[in-house]
Design a protein around this motif. Structure first.
Motif, PDB file in Angstrom:
ATOM      1  N   VAL A   1       0.202  12.951   9.877  1.00 24.24           N
ATOM      2  CA  VAL A   1      -0.195  13.034   8.467  1.00 24.24           C
ATOM      3  C   VAL A   1       0.045  11.652   7.869  1.00 24.24           C
ATOM      4  O   VAL A   1       1.176  11.265   7.614  1.00 24.24           O
ATOM      5  CB  VAL A   1       0.618  14.121   7.738  1.00 24.24           C
ATOM      6  CG1 VAL A   1       0.355  14.095   6.254  1.00 24.24           C
ATOM      7  CG2 VAL A   1       0.310  15.497   8.332  1.00 24.24           C
ATOM      8  N   MET A   2      -1.059  10.907   7.652  1.00 19.94           N
ATOM      9  CA  MET A   2      -0.911   9.473   7.405  1.00 19.94           C
ATOM     10  C   MET A   2      -1.459   9.000   6.057  1.00 19.94           C
ATOM     11  O   MET A   2      -1.654   7.808   5.863  1.00 19.94           O
ATOM     12  CB  MET A   2      -1.622   8.704   8.533  1.00 19.94           C
ATOM     13  CG  MET A   2      -1.060   8.963   9.922  1.00 19.94           C
ATOM     14  SD  MET A   2       0.603   8.307  10.146  1.00 19.94           S
ATOM     15  CE  MET A   2       0.306   6.554  10.142  1.00 19.94           C
ATOM     16  N   HIS A   3      -1.675   9.909   5.109  1.00 16.55           N
ATOM     17  CA  HIS A   3      -2.201   9.427   3.822  1.00 16.55           C
ATOM     18  C   HIS A   3      -1.270   8.415   3.163  1.00 16.55           C
ATOM     19  O   HIS A   3      -1.730   7.514   2.454  1.00 16.55           O
ATOM     20  CB  HIS A   3      -2.478  10.601   2.872  1.00 16.55           C
ATOM     21  CG  HIS A   3      -1.321  11.506   2.658  1.00 16.55           C
ATOM     22  ND1 HIS A   3      -1.052  12.580   3.484  1.00 16.55           N
ATOM     23  CD2 HIS A   3      -0.347  11.505   1.714  1.00 16.55           C
ATOM     24  CE1 HIS A   3       0.031  13.193   3.037  1.00 16.55           C
ATOM     25  NE2 HIS A   3       0.474  12.566   1.976  1.00 16.55           N
ATOM     26  N   TRP A   4       0.021   8.539   3.401  1.00 19.52           N
ATOM     27  CA  TRP A   4       0.987   7.592   2.841  1.00 19.52           C
ATOM     28  C   TRP A   4       0.743   6.173   3.347  1.00 19.52           C
ATOM     29  O   TRP A   4       1.049   5.188   2.658  1.00 19.52           O
ATOM     30  CB  TRP A   4       2.414   8.025   3.177  1.00 19.52           C
ATOM     31  CG  TRP A   4       2.648   8.183   4.655  1.00 19.52           C
ATOM     32  CD1 TRP A   4       2.486   9.319   5.391  1.00 19.52           C
ATOM     33  CD2 TRP A   4       3.045   7.155   5.579  1.00 19.52           C
ATOM     34  NE1 TRP A   4       2.754   9.071   6.730  1.00 19.52           N
ATOM     35  CE2 TRP A   4       3.098   7.750   6.866  1.00 19.52           C
ATOM     36  CE3 TRP A   4       3.352   5.802   5.444  1.00 19.52           C
ATOM     37  CZ2 TRP A   4       3.446   7.037   8.003  1.00 19.52           C
ATOM     38  CZ3 TRP A   4       3.705   5.077   6.585  1.00 19.52           C
ATOM     39  CH2 TRP A   4       3.749   5.705   7.843  1.00 19.52           C
ATOM     40  N   ALA A   5       0.191   6.056   4.575  1.00 19.28           N
ATOM     41  CA  ALA A   5      -0.019   4.724   5.164  1.00 19.28           C
ATOM     42  C   ALA A   5      -1.069   3.929   4.407  1.00 19.28           C
ATOM     43  O   ALA A   5      -1.048   2.684   4.413  1.00 19.28           O
ATOM     44  CB  ALA A   5      -0.436   4.869   6.627  1.00 19.28           C
ATOM     45  N   LEU A   6      -1.991   4.607   3.744  1.00 18.44           N
ATOM     46  CA  LEU A   6      -2.989   3.909   2.932  1.00 18.44           C
ATOM     47  C   LEU A   6      -2.347   3.171   1.766  1.00 18.44           C
ATOM     48  O   LEU A   6      -2.948   2.239   1.217  1.00 18.44           O
ATOM     49  CB  LEU A   6      -4.015   4.917   2.405  1.00 18.44           C
ATOM     50  CG  LEU A   6      -4.911   5.573   3.454  1.00 18.44           C
ATOM     51  CD1 LEU A   6      -5.547   6.845   2.895  1.00 18.44           C
ATOM     52  CD2 LEU A   6      -5.977   4.598   3.926  1.00 18.44           C
ATOM     53  N   ARG A   7      -1.139   3.587   1.405  1.00 18.62           N
ATOM     54  CA  ARG A   7      -0.466   3.024   0.237  1.00 18.62           C
ATOM     55  C   ARG A   7       0.528   1.915   0.601  1.00 18.62           C
ATOM     56  O   ARG A   7       1.083   1.269  -0.283  1.00 18.62           O
ATOM     57  CB  ARG A   7       0.263   4.146  -0.505  1.00 18.62           C
ATOM     58  CG  ARG A   7      -0.742   5.188  -0.899  1.00 18.62           C
ATOM     59  CD  ARG A   7      -0.382   6.504  -1.351  1.00 18.62           C
ATOM     60  NE  ARG A   7       0.762   7.256  -1.027  1.00 18.62           N
ATOM     61  CZ  ARG A   7       0.794   8.593  -1.025  1.00 18.62           C
ATOM     62  NH1 ARG A   7      -0.313   9.281  -1.279  1.00 18.62           N
ATOM     63  NH2 ARG A   7       1.893   9.242  -0.769  1.00 18.62           N
ATOM     64  N   VAL A   8       0.764   1.708   1.872  1.00 14.43           N
ATOM     65  CA  VAL A   8       1.692   0.658   2.298  1.00 14.43           C
ATOM     66  C   VAL A   8       1.040  -0.703   2.035  1.00 14.43           C
ATOM     67  O   VAL A   8      -0.127  -0.914   2.376  1.00 14.43           O
ATOM     68  CB  VAL A   8       2.014   0.798   3.800  1.00 14.43           C
ATOM     69  CG1 VAL A   8       2.895  -0.358   4.266  1.00 14.43           C
ATOM     70  CG2 VAL A   8       2.692   2.127   4.076  1.00 14.43           C
ATOM     71  N   PRO A   9       1.751  -1.654   1.432  1.00 13.81           N
ATOM     72  CA  PRO A   9       1.181  -3.000   1.261  1.00 13.81           C
ATOM     73  C   PRO A   9       0.755  -3.556   2.619  1.00 13.81           C
ATOM     74  O   PRO A   9       1.478  -3.399   3.612  1.00 13.81           O
ATOM     75  CB  PRO A   9       2.344  -3.803   0.668  1.00 13.81           C
ATOM     76  CG  PRO A   9       3.201  -2.772  -0.016  1.00 13.81           C
ATOM     77  CD  PRO A   9       3.095  -1.539   0.833  1.00 13.81           C
ATOM     78  N   PRO A  10      -0.416  -4.180   2.712  1.00 17.36           N
ATOM     79  CA  PRO A  10      -0.928  -4.631   4.010  1.00 17.36           C
ATOM     80  C   PRO A  10       0.064  -5.445   4.817  1.00 17.36           C
ATOM     81  O   PRO A  10       0.154  -5.297   6.045  1.00 17.36           O
ATOM     82  CB  PRO A  10      -2.161  -5.466   3.619  1.00 17.36           C
ATOM     83  CG  PRO A  10      -2.596  -4.911   2.308  1.00 17.36           C
ATOM     84  CD  PRO A  10      -1.339  -4.475   1.613  1.00 17.36           C
ATOM     85  N   GLU A  11       0.840  -6.294   4.131  1.00 24.54           N
ATOM     86  CA  GLU A  11       1.777  -7.154   4.857  1.00 24.54           C
ATOM     87  C   GLU A  11       2.967  -6.383   5.421  1.00 24.54           C
ATOM     88  O   GLU A  11       3.694  -6.889   6.287  1.00 24.54           O
ATOM     89  CB  GLU A  11       2.280  -8.282   3.949  1.00 24.54           C
ATOM     90  CG  GLU A  11       3.142  -7.856   2.767  1.00 24.54           C
ATOM     91  CD  GLU A  11       2.351  -7.392   1.549  1.00 24.54           C
ATOM     92  OE1 GLU A  11       2.976  -7.184   0.485  1.00 24.54           O
ATOM     93  OE2 GLU A  11       1.119  -7.240   1.659  1.00 24.54           O
ATOM     94  N   LYS A  12       3.166  -5.134   4.962  1.00 24.42           N
ATOM     95  CA  LYS A  12       4.288  -4.328   5.451  1.00 24.42           C
ATOM     96  C   LYS A  12       3.865  -3.245   6.441  1.00 24.42           C
ATOM     97  O   LYS A  12       4.713  -2.551   7.005  1.00 24.42           O
ATOM     98  CB  LYS A  12       5.007  -3.667   4.272  1.00 24.42           C
ATOM     99  CG  LYS A  12       5.702  -4.649   3.342  1.00 24.42           C
ATOM    100  CD  LYS A  12       6.459  -3.920   2.240  1.00 24.42           C
ATOM    101  CE  LYS A  12       7.173  -4.903   1.319  1.00 24.42           C
ATOM    102  NZ  LYS A  12       7.902  -4.192   0.225  1.00 24.42           N
TER     103      LYS A  12
END
Length: 512
Positions: free
Chosen positions: A81-92
């Motif tokens: 379940v990876m919807h949270w990953a869309l919100r991670v800043p690209p550099e992180k």
């Protein structure tokens, strides 16, 4: 532990909510621009402690860690379940989150090209076609910011298979200045395909060979989409299998809103949601907002027998939030069987609905205050800096008053003191029993960041609720069955095939 919780619920049931709330005054949580008051619940320190023990028993912290590690917490579909990953800043972004996050790059690049007229010169309208999460999320976002982030591009929405819905959306717009965006993860959803077919015909009729440049697709099934288009489109945007439809507003599914408001607006929305993700991931359970809210849900719905919960949005910008949350909450946790196929031991989530304050005060609030149902409410007060001060003060006052009266009521001695001389019959009709729990969600500066945080908070609350009730919050078998049955009945209507159910057959005959 559950039996102990039942004992606490029974112990507190007969106590006065006003007295309990006074003892809990100051029971608030703050994070990500939101101030949440939990005082008006039929809880005390002992019951709160027992709920936190229950959360530990259900291994809530482990579940949170597993989701953020990319484990397959959607067990019935064997998916992360990876919807949270869309919100991670690209550099992180690292590991599996990196690929998911990178899917947004072409979305924002395309949106900026449309906004700068580097493709499709003269676009004035985006027609967004989807249903469920592919419609409700972007529709909420657009409605929330269409007044404060005014731009040159309008967005219209069509989701219903009723032909009038698309006809309304097309009314008065020009195909030459319109970009149609279709959102379908599977690219097989009947309602979306029907509306896309009609929109494609509308474009072809007016634009001829140029029609395809006025159509973009968001899907997890690019082969099927390209087959439908008849070309290999370069306006095709992906959606990962690990992003459920009702969690897809963070993805390419919100392309229409990114075009309307710009990539900086979208990044701000994602940033607010990521801040709530970090709060949820790292905060102790006692001060963890999604965890505490999910525990209150379990307390009210499973232990106290609350039959219905209202979301009352005292913010015109959030007038569509109750509809959005209906899907997020009820499609996720409206279940009675655990992932191993066994019945869950007690009922899960109850009816969720609501409306916009103060409009609802002139309709269903009568039932809230004097009806016979056992209910709970949450008031969401979000103000925009620079708003007209008199109206804002009145809006806040109405919200706070409704919460206060739900809890404290209007009792015989109050009536005698404030309205002496009433006949006994009228006085009795004015009694409001009170004793109905509510929570206040307050935000003094409503922005894309704070809306992102609010939606993410509800998403995490859903996940924790699923763990407490013992259901998988990320599948929707009830929805799938309804779709299949509708297909069979459509064949009966169109092709004359018989229906097995005699009542359905009678109605099919009526409409044929």
């Amino acid at each position: 532990m559950v039996s102990e919780l039942h004992s606490h619920a029974a112990r507190l049931d007969g106590l006065d909510l006003t007295t309990l709330a006074a003892a809990r005054s100051g029971e608030t949580l703050d994070a990500c621009g939101w101030h949440i008051d939990l005082a008006r619940q039929k809880l005390d320190a002992e019951a709160d402690a027992a709920l936190l023990e229950f959360a530990a028993e259900r291994k809530i912290s482990d579940g949170i860690s597993r989701m953020f590690s990319g484990a397959h917490v959607n067990v019935s579909e064997d998916r992360a379940v990876m919807h949270w990953a869309l919100r991670v800043p690209p550099e992180k972004a690292t590991g599996p989150a990196e690929d998911v996050q990178a899917s947004l790059e072409p979305v924002m690049a395309f949106a900026e090209k449309v906004r700068d007229a580097k493709v499709l010169r003269g676009i004035e309208t985006v027609l967004h076609i989807g249903i469920g999460g592919s419609d409700l999320g972007p529709r909420l976002l657009y409605d929330a910011f269409s007044q404060t982030h005014l731009g040159a591009i309008d967005v219209r929405f069509a989701s219903n298979i009723d032909p009038m819905d698309l006809e309304r959306a097309l009314d008065g717009i020009d195909p030459a200045t319109t970009l149609v965006i279709g959102i379908s993860k599977s690219f097989s959803t009947e309602e979306t395909k029907y509306n896309l077919d009609r929109a494609r015909d509308w474009l072809k009729k007016s634009l001829g060979d140029k029609w395809s440049s006025h159509l973009a697709i968001v899907t997890a099934n690019p082969d099927k989409a390209n087959e439908w288009l008849g070309i290999q489109s370069d306006q095709l945007f992906g959606m990962a299998d690990s992003i459920g439809g009702r969690f897809s507003l963070w993805s390419a599914g919100s392309l229409s809103c990114v075009i309307a408001f710009g990539s900086d607006w979208f990044k701000a929305l994602l940033s607010g949601a990521h801040a709530m993700d970090e709060h949820f991931r790292t905060e102790d359970l006692k001060t963890n907002i999604p965890v505490r809210l999910a525990l209150i849900d379990y307390w009210n719905m499973t232990l106290r027998g609350v039959e219905s919960e209202m979301v009352l949005a005292y913010s015109n910008a959030l007038r569509l939030l109750p509809s959005y949350l209906q899907q997020l909450l009820l499609e996720s946790n409206g279940k009675q069987v655990s992932p191993d196929g066994t019945a869950i031991p007690a009922r899960s989530i109850v009816a969720h609905w609501g409306g916009e304050g103060s409009i609802g005060q002139h309709s269903f609030h009568q039932w809230l205050h004097q009806g016979t149902s056992n209910l709970a409410a949450e008031f969401i007060i979000a103000t925009i800096k620079g708003s007209e001060p008199k109206g804002t003060a009145s809006l806040i006052a109405h919200a706070l008053a409704q919460s206060e009266v739900l809890a404290n009521g209007y009792r015989d001695d109050d009536i005698a003191k404030e309205e002496p001389g009433l006949t006994p019959e009228i006085a009795k009709q004015k009694v409001l029993p009170g004793g109905k729990p509510s929570m206040i969600f307050a935000c003094r500066d409503f922005t894309p960041e704070t809306l992102g945080a609010l939606i993410a908070m509800y998403e995490h609350r859903v996940f924790v609720g699923g763990m407490l009730w013992g259901v998988n919050s990320f599948d929707q078998w009830g929805v799938e069955r309804g779709k299949k049955q509708a297909g069979e009945i459509r064949e009966a209507l169109v092709e004359g095939k018989p229906c097995a159910d005699p009542i359905t057959q009678g109605l099919v005959t009526y409409f044929s």
